[in-house]
Write an enzyme that holds these catalytic residues in place. Structure first.
Site, PDB file in Angstrom:
ATOM      1  N   MET A 296      -4.079   4.162   0.329  1.00 36.29           N
ATOM      2  CA  MET A 296      -4.657   4.570   1.604  1.00 36.29           C
ATOM      3  C   MET A 296      -5.829   5.527   1.414  1.00 36.29           C
ATOM      4  O   MET A 296      -6.706   5.595   2.270  1.00 36.29           O
ATOM      5  CB  MET A 296      -3.587   5.207   2.504  1.00 36.29           C
ATOM      6  CG  MET A 296      -2.586   4.218   3.062  1.00 36.29           C
ATOM      7  SD  MET A 296      -3.320   2.826   3.974  1.00 36.29           S
ATOM      8  CE  MET A 296      -4.109   3.672   5.338  1.00 36.29           C
TER       9      MET A 296
ATOM     10  N   VAL B 268       0.816  -1.200   0.000  1.00 37.51           N
ATOM     11  CA  VAL B 268       0.000   0.000   0.000  1.00 37.51           C
ATOM     12  C   VAL B 268       0.861   1.267   0.000  1.00 37.51           C
ATOM     13  O   VAL B 268       1.939   1.293   0.586  1.00 37.51           O
ATOM     14  CB  VAL B 268      -0.972   0.003   1.205  1.00 37.51           C
ATOM     15  CG1 VAL B 268      -0.225  -0.072   2.511  1.00 37.51           C
ATOM     16  CG2 VAL B 268      -1.897   1.180   1.195  1.00 37.51           C
ATOM     17  N   CYS B 269       0.366   2.286  -0.699  1.00 39.70           N
ATOM     18  CA  CYS B 269       0.944   3.634  -0.645  1.00 39.70           C
ATOM     19  C   CYS B 269      -0.230   4.603  -0.560  1.00 39.70           C
ATOM     20  O   CYS B 269      -1.321   4.213  -0.144  1.00 39.70           O
ATOM     21  CB  CYS B 269       1.840   3.900  -1.854  1.00 39.70           C
ATOM     22  SG  CYS B 269       0.958   3.970  -3.434  1.00 39.70           S
ATOM     23  N   ARG B 270      -0.062   5.855  -0.934  1.00 41.46           N
ATOM     24  CA  ARG B 270      -1.154   6.818  -0.826  1.00 41.46           C
ATOM     25  C   ARG B 270      -2.261   6.543  -1.836  1.00 41.46           C
ATOM     26  O   ARG B 270      -3.435   6.524  -1.493  1.00 41.46           O
ATOM     27  CB  ARG B 270      -0.642   8.249  -0.986  1.00 41.46           C
ATOM     28  CG  ARG B 270      -1.753   9.278  -0.831  1.00 41.46           C
ATOM     29  CD  ARG B 270      -1.265  10.711  -0.923  1.00 41.46           C
ATOM     30  NE  ARG B 270      -0.530  10.938  -2.149  1.00 41.46           N
ATOM     31  CZ  ARG B 270       0.680  11.503  -2.204  1.00 41.46           C
ATOM     32  NH1 ARG B 270       1.279  11.914  -1.127  1.00 41.46           N
ATOM     33  NH2 ARG B 270       1.282  11.666  -3.358  1.00 41.46           N
TER      34      ARG B 270
END
Length: 111
Positions: A90, A61-63
């Protein structure tokens, strides 16, 4: 964005017990992350590959899903077959009502 070859999952589809690998920068992580997630900034990944499980579900996961898709491709290229990208990152995690926590106890947010 990264084509159909990047295995992915939406926030509601994240399996219980999945290893959430958060590859965002320290300030992003501190502001808000999934409870129980593991922080390993993207640029540190090559030196810390041994920390990424090669068994069980790993969701990266990242932004917003771009960096994590790159990490999924990198891990697959290095022999991992148990990794998936979190579609929308996210931002989508929070929009789906999934829990966020911050490092300092302040209200968690995705930055």
């Amino acid at each position: 964005m990264f084509g159909p070859d990047v295995p992915s999952v939406t926030p509601p589809e994240v399996p219980d017990g999945a290893y959430l690998l958060d590859v965002r920068e320290p300030d992003e992580w501190s502001a808000g992350h999934a409870p129980g997630a593991h922080h390993l900034p993207m640029m540190q990944l090559p030196a810390r590959l041994a920390e990424v499980p090669n068994e069980g579900d790993v969701v990266v996961v990242c932004r917003s899903g771009g960096r994590s898709a790159q990490v999924v491709n990198y891990l697959i290229g290095n022999g991992w077959d148990n990794v998936r990208n979190l579609d929308g990152g996210m931002r989508e995690w929070a929009a789906a009502g999934r829990k966020l926590v911050s490092e300092d106890g302040s209200p968690a947010q995705v930055i």
